[in-house]
Design an enzyme around this catalytic site. Sequence first.
Site, PDB file in Angstrom:
ATOM      1  CB  THR A   1      -0.921  -0.003   1.234  1.00  0.00           C
ATOM      2  OG1 THR A   1      -1.894  -1.022   1.059  1.00  0.00           O
ATOM      3  CG2 THR A   1      -1.609   1.333   1.436  1.00  0.00           C
TER       4      THR A   1
ATOM      5  CE1 TYR B   1      -5.943   0.940   0.027  1.00  0.00           C
ATOM      6  CE2 TYR B   1      -4.056   0.076  -1.165  1.00  0.00           C
ATOM      7  CZ  TYR B   1      -4.789   0.200   0.006  1.00  0.00           C
ATOM      8  OH  TYR B   1      -4.364  -0.415   1.147  1.00  0.00           O
TER       9      TYR B   1
ATOM     10  CB  THR C   1       0.502  -3.641   6.307  1.00  0.00           C
ATOM     11  OG1 THR C   1      -0.783  -3.705   5.672  1.00  0.00           O
ATOM     12  CG2 THR C   1       1.095  -2.251   6.182  1.00  0.00           C
ATOM     13  CG  ASP C   2      -2.463  -7.611   3.772  1.00  0.00           C
ATOM     14  OD1 ASP C   2      -3.159  -7.865   2.767  1.00  0.00           O
ATOM     15  OD2 ASP C   2      -2.692  -6.658   4.541  1.00  0.00           O
TER      16      ASP C   2
ATOM     17  CE  LYS D   1      -2.977  -4.871   8.198  1.00  0.00           C
ATOM     18  NZ  LYS D   1      -2.998  -4.916   6.706  1.00  0.00           N
TER      19      LYS D   1
ATOM     20  CD  GLU E   1      -5.347 -27.383  27.831  1.00  0.00           C
ATOM     21  OE1 GLU E   1      -5.549 -26.553  28.733  1.00  0.00           O
ATOM     22  OE2 GLU E   1      -6.067 -28.380  27.629  1.00  0.00           O
TER      23      GLU E   1
HETATM   24  N1  DGL Z   1      -2.524  -6.099  -0.257  1.00  0.00           N
HETATM   25  C1  DGL Z   1      -2.009  -5.569   0.994  1.00  0.00           C
HETATM   26  C2  DGL Z   1      -0.498  -5.804   1.081  1.00  0.00           C
HETATM   27  O1  DGL Z   1       0.202  -5.617   0.072  1.00  0.00           O
HETATM   28  C3  DGL Z   1      -2.260  -4.095   1.140  1.00  0.00           C
HETATM   29  C4  DGL Z   1      -2.167  -3.681   2.536  1.00  0.00           C
HETATM   30  C5  DGL Z   1      -0.943  -2.815   2.821  1.00  0.00           C
HETATM   31  O2  DGL Z   1       0.115  -2.880   2.171  1.00  0.00           O
HETATM   32  O3  DGL Z   1      -1.082  -2.052   3.789  1.00  0.00           O
HETATM   33  O4  DGL Z   1      -0.028  -6.167   2.163  1.00  0.00           O
END
Ligand code: DGL
Length: 360
Positions: free
Chosen positions: A43, A57, A123-124, A196, A317
Amino acid sequence: MNRRRLGFMTVVSLLVLATHATLAGQAAQAPLPNVVILATGGTIAGTGTTSTTTVGYAVATVGVQSLIDAVPELKRIAMVRGEQVFQIASENMTCDHWLKLGRRVNELLAQDEVDGIVITHGTDTLEETAYFLNLAVTSAKPVVLVGAMRPSTALSADGPMNLYDAVSLAGSREAVGRGVLVCMNDQINGARDVTKTNTSDLGTFRSRELGPLGSMRAGRPAFYRTSTRRHTTQSEFDIREIRELPRVGIVYGYADYGSAVIEALTAAGVKGIVHAGVGNGSVSLDARPALVAARVKGIVVVRSSRVGSGAVARNGEVNDDAFDFVVADDLTPQKARILLALALTKTVDTREIQRMFNQY
Ligand code: DGL
């Protein structure tokens, strides 16, 4: 005040002024650090059709030089150059991408003239790449991952300031020897503990119960903690010889999850299974026979938890000694998978692998 005393005070004041001027001059002349920005997409490199587009986007469209040019202030804090390593959404990151990126990071950090590296990333899966590098980087020099929750075209886009802070952190002496870092939203988190935590919040990256290592204040790092676990220069993993990471799958636990996924992973020929159990890494009576059968076939089984914080207790467990399972300590399932994959490049001895989970 008599004339002699006045004269003495004047001399002292002139000396103080001269010292300040010298120090200021030295500070102004101090050479800027050399920071390389490796861009992978995400992003932070995204573009929307309007300034208020924050979902839907285009991801990974802006090149690394454009990211750098969008923050001219970088020139004040570092000598920066960029490389476009990938241009992808990070959900498409693969183990092969990690190996290529890790090798390039180690090549660059071995060069005396490189002081630090920033990696721009979606971020993913940012936390996964960060943890892989935490185990694979062989230098103490700073490696800082950075992303954004809003595309570059958005009102109050967070990418530019995140990038500025990340470059400042990567060029700082304070960041040396702290392992791979994630710098976003004014916070500095360690690669091992950060995750995240929110699908859209700017402050999504958190180290849950352990907290951040520090924060960025007016572009300068302030550290309060450091990781006690092995990383970078203390790591025993050497990716130079690794052509392909062993395949490790994750099974997600929930009420009535059964054994189908465990059986499918076993049939697919994985070398390891991370079991993301409910609670303290529990394994249901339904699923247990398939998990034990996987172990009997030689698949290394690591019990972790879907809960998100807290460690899985060995022989709590489940009788891990009896089934020859490993426990993940407090690593999330997605990070336990990375450590298990690297561990399997060195050994299948579960006692050795348990040691690694206790140390990294
Ligand atoms: N498709 C997600 C990624 O590339 C977009 C989210 C992001 O980069 O914040 O991780």
